[in-house]
Design an enzyme around this catalytic site. Structure first.
Site, PDB file in Angstrom:
ATOM      1  N   ASP A  84       0.829  -1.208   0.000  1.00 47.70           N
ATOM      2  CA  ASP A  84       0.000   0.000   0.000  1.00 47.70           C
ATOM      3  C   ASP A  84       0.859   1.251   0.000  1.00 47.70           C
ATOM      4  O   ASP A  84       0.441   2.300  -0.481  1.00 47.70           O
ATOM      5  CB  ASP A  84      -0.954  -0.003   1.197  1.00 47.70           C
ATOM      6  N   ASN A 144       1.572  -2.993   4.162  1.00 50.60           N
ATOM      7  CA  ASN A 144       0.672  -3.857   3.375  1.00 50.60           C
ATOM      8  C   ASN A 144      -0.331  -4.480   4.350  1.00 50.60           C
ATOM      9  O   ASN A 144      -0.269  -4.260   5.566  1.00 50.60           O
ATOM     10  CB  ASN A 144       1.479  -4.923   2.616  1.00 50.60           C
TER      11      ASN A 144
HETATM   12  O1  MRU Z   1      -7.681  -3.228   2.491  1.00 44.31           O
HETATM   13  P1  MRU Z   1      -7.345  -3.641   1.087  1.00 44.31           P
HETATM   14  O2  MRU Z   1      -8.075  -4.866   0.643  1.00 44.31           O
HETATM   15  O3  MRU Z   1      -7.477  -2.489   0.118  1.00 44.31           O
HETATM   16  O4  MRU Z   1      -5.794  -4.015   1.168  1.00 44.31           O
HETATM   17  C1  MRU Z   1      -5.135  -4.371  -0.012  1.00 44.31           C
HETATM   18  C2  MRU Z   1      -3.712  -4.738   0.180  1.00 44.31           C
HETATM   19  O5  MRU Z   1      -3.177  -4.694   1.268  1.00 44.31           O
HETATM   20  C3  MRU Z   1      -2.929  -5.066  -1.056  1.00 44.31           C
HETATM   21  O6  MRU Z   1      -1.934  -6.012  -0.787  1.00 44.31           O
HETATM   22  C4  MRU Z   1      -2.260  -3.793  -1.590  1.00 44.31           C
HETATM   23  O7  MRU Z   1      -3.202  -2.748  -1.684  1.00 44.31           O
HETATM   24  C5  MRU Z   1      -1.643  -4.004  -2.927  1.00 44.31           C
HETATM   25  S1  MRU Z   1      -2.855  -4.250  -4.197  1.00 44.31           S
HETATM   26  C6  MRU Z   1      -2.020  -4.404  -5.642  1.00 44.31           C
END
Ligand code: MRU
Length: 347
Positions: free
Chosen positions: A235, A245
């Site tokens: 993230d 992440n």
């Molecule tokens: O809360 P989320 O489902 O949006 O979290 C997503 C993640 O942690 C992913 O691993 C990250 O955003 C990378 S997506 C290519």
């Protein structure tokens, strides 16, 4: 290979989202026509994944209502960007995409260009660039994979989370396209089950073999010695290589290190935040207690149990074997060589 299309938009005043909260049982779509509706969709994780929420927010800016007069003014666009930016704090892609939209609006005003087509062009460019970055990540990562390899992933960093073939799953798809068969061990990803609900669904549609495990089983699986590498998304990556992440990533990195399994973070440069010196500077989203107390109405704790629910954790750079980026496989030190976001934004 059939991959899902989490966003559908043809440059009109409506964008169609695959509602990821309803998967895997229900493939339900929502038509979004306002900035407020997109903010709700991002906050509720109907649309999710760092790159995809940036794309979704950029498209939402094109839905900005005109305050007065013919089209949206710069002030209208700035207000829309602020509203969308507040939806989720951790993925830097959201702020990055909105900075680009705001900048494009400023350029349009300065050049006396019509606002609406300028915003549509920028949102489409953000999406197109993400699709291309996913391909490059996939090509870099596929070089690490041989026929028959097993990889382990956490959360969903696939097509459901990006504008293209994903980040952590992109190497798997590129390898599969070239005839190599890969099995993916999918962490369930408590509390919202992005692994077992979304990654498993996506891999199944793509024809990739997978095995779902509960998060607590990952260390035991790594000890077995059959996992070639761990592939996760990000993230936000700080300047020193620390990675925010999905919650659980840090524990997975520790287990991978303990068992000598390479741990790769796959992300486009839009996830790198050189302004954050290290992971301590990354804001971590705290989500509602109800997400831990139960799922879809079924309680999994005594009612009112006290819970702690950070949506993300930070994995220190020293646990990361390498970063699979659109600029290739990099070390933490090499991340600084990626073009800064500001340069990308000002193209
Ligand atoms: O809360 P989320 O489902 O949006 O979290 C997503 C993640 O942690 C992913 O691993 C990250 O955003 C990378 S997506 C290519």
């Amino acid at each position: 290979m059939t991959l899902p299309r989490p966003i559908q938009w043809t440059g009109t005043g409506t964008v169609r989202l695959l509602d990821q909260t309803a998967l895997p049982d229900d493939e339900r779509y929502r038509d979004i026509t306002t900035v407020a509706a997109m903010r709700e969709a991002i906050a509720a994780l109907r649309v999710r994944g760092a790159p995809l929420i940036g794309i979704a927010a950029a498209i939402a800016v094109t839905l900005t209502e005109a305050g007065a007069g013919a089209g949206p003014t710069l002030e209208d666009v700035r207000a829309a960007c602020s509203e969308l930016d507040a939806a989720r704090p951790t993925a830097v892609n959201l702020r990055w995409a909105l900075d680009r939209m705001r900048h494009r609006a400023e350029v349009a005003v300065a050049a006396d260009d019509p606002m609406a087509p300028a915003l549509r062009a920028e949102a489409q460019a953000i999406w197109d660039e993400d699709r291309a970055m996913c391909e490059r990540i996939g090509e870099a990562g596929a070089e690490l994979l041989g026929d028959g390899d097993v990889v382990l992933t956490h959360c969903n960093a696939g097509a459901l989370a990006t504008g293209g073939i994903g980040t952590a799953l992109a190497p798997v798809y590129v390898a599969q396209r070239s005839g190599r068969h890969i099995r993916v061990i999918v962490d369930e990803t408590r509390p919202l089950l992005q692994g077992s609900r979304l990654t498993a669904w996506e891999l199944g549609r793509a024809g990739v073999a997978y095995t779902v495990i509960a998060d607590g089983m990952a260390a035991a699986r790594l000890r077995r010695g059959d996992v070639r590498c761990v592939l996760v998304g990000a993230d936000r990556i700080a300047a020193n290589g620390d990675v925010a992440n999905k919650i659980g990533t840090y524990g997975l990195a520790l287990a991978a290190r303990a068992h000598g399994v390479p741990f790769y973070v796959a992300a486009p440069r839009s996830s790198v935040d050189l302004a954050a010196p290290d992971g301590a500077a990354i804001p971590i989203e705290q989500r509602a207690a109800g997400e831990v107390r139960g799922f879809r109405g079924a309680a999994s704790t005594p009612s009112g149990a006290e819970v702690w629910n950070p949506a993300f954790d930070v994995t220190p750079a020293e646990l990361v074997t390498g970063y699979l980026t659109d600029g290739g496989l990099l070390t933490a030190r090499e991340l600084g060589g990626l073009a800064p976001l500001s340069e990308l934004a000002v193209r």
